[in-house]
Design an enzyme around this catalytic site. Sequence first.
Site, mmCIF file in Angstrom:
data_model
loop_
_atom_site.group_PDB
_atom_site.id
_atom_site.type_symbol
_atom_site.label_atom_id
_atom_site.label_comp_id
_atom_site.label_asym_id
_atom_site.label_seq_id
_atom_site.Cartn_x
_atom_site.Cartn_y
_atom_site.Cartn_z
ATOM 1 C CD GLU A 1 -20.912 24.945 -1.922
ATOM 2 O OE1 GLU A 1 -19.699 24.662 -1.853
ATOM 3 O OE2 GLU A 1 -21.795 24.076 -1.991
ATOM 4 C CE1 TYR B 1 -26.821 20.253 1.166
ATOM 5 C CE2 TYR B 1 -25.173 18.747 0.272
ATOM 6 C CZ TYR B 1 -25.805 19.976 0.267
ATOM 7 O OH TYR B 1 -25.433 20.931 -0.652
ATOM 8 C CD1 TRP C 1 -21.620 19.248 1.649
ATOM 9 C CD2 TRP C 1 -21.014 21.384 1.612
ATOM 10 N NE1 TRP C 1 -22.758 20.022 1.775
ATOM 11 C CE2 TRP C 1 -22.413 21.332 1.760
ATOM 12 C CE3 TRP C 1 -20.397 22.642 1.570
ATOM 13 C CZ2 TRP C 1 -23.208 22.472 1.861
ATOM 14 C CZ3 TRP C 1 -21.186 23.779 1.668
ATOM 15 C CH2 TRP C 1 -22.573 23.686 1.818
#
Length: 187
Positions: free
Chosen positions: A40, A18, A48
């Site tokens: 988000e 990522y 995350w």
Amino acid sequence: MEKHRCGWCLGDDLYEAYHDEEWGTPVKDDKLLFEFLILETFQAGLSWITILRKRENFIKAFDNFDYKKIVDYKQDKIDLLLQDAGIIRNKLKVNSAISNAEAFIKVQEEFGSFSTYIWSFVNNKPIKNALTNYKEGPANTPLSDTISKDLKKRGFKFVGSTVIYAFMQAVGMVNDHEISCFRYKEV
């Protein structure tokens, strides 16, 4: 030769991929901007990596983040989402995805695209910070405060300043790669 990466992603293949391929790369495509915004908002209060590991499940559950479909979700679809163990089953966050789709479409109608609207806050050019260590990076900034307030005024939910700053980092509105990271100069 081993590439130097930002310290936050080290040790996890998914996180590193990522970081290497997406994080901080300027995103102008509305569909992808919507995906990051929704991810988000679901991340609020969580890590995350938790969201990243469930990303494919979110994509399936939320019709590939098609905001034109999401805006029309009815209670039966909401109930299915709240039973889906593959995503974060938070009723407020699920409902906010629907209201955020509606607000997103209204912004598109007003500005021509969400991208035009959101990127105008940085004059269409990423802010390039100079972090030597990712831990020096802020959780929010006066600019993320401003964007957060404007989004809330437009009906968006779960878009506090910290969520918005993370969104800005993810979509490349701000480059918070460490200056020694190989991606710093690439994005």
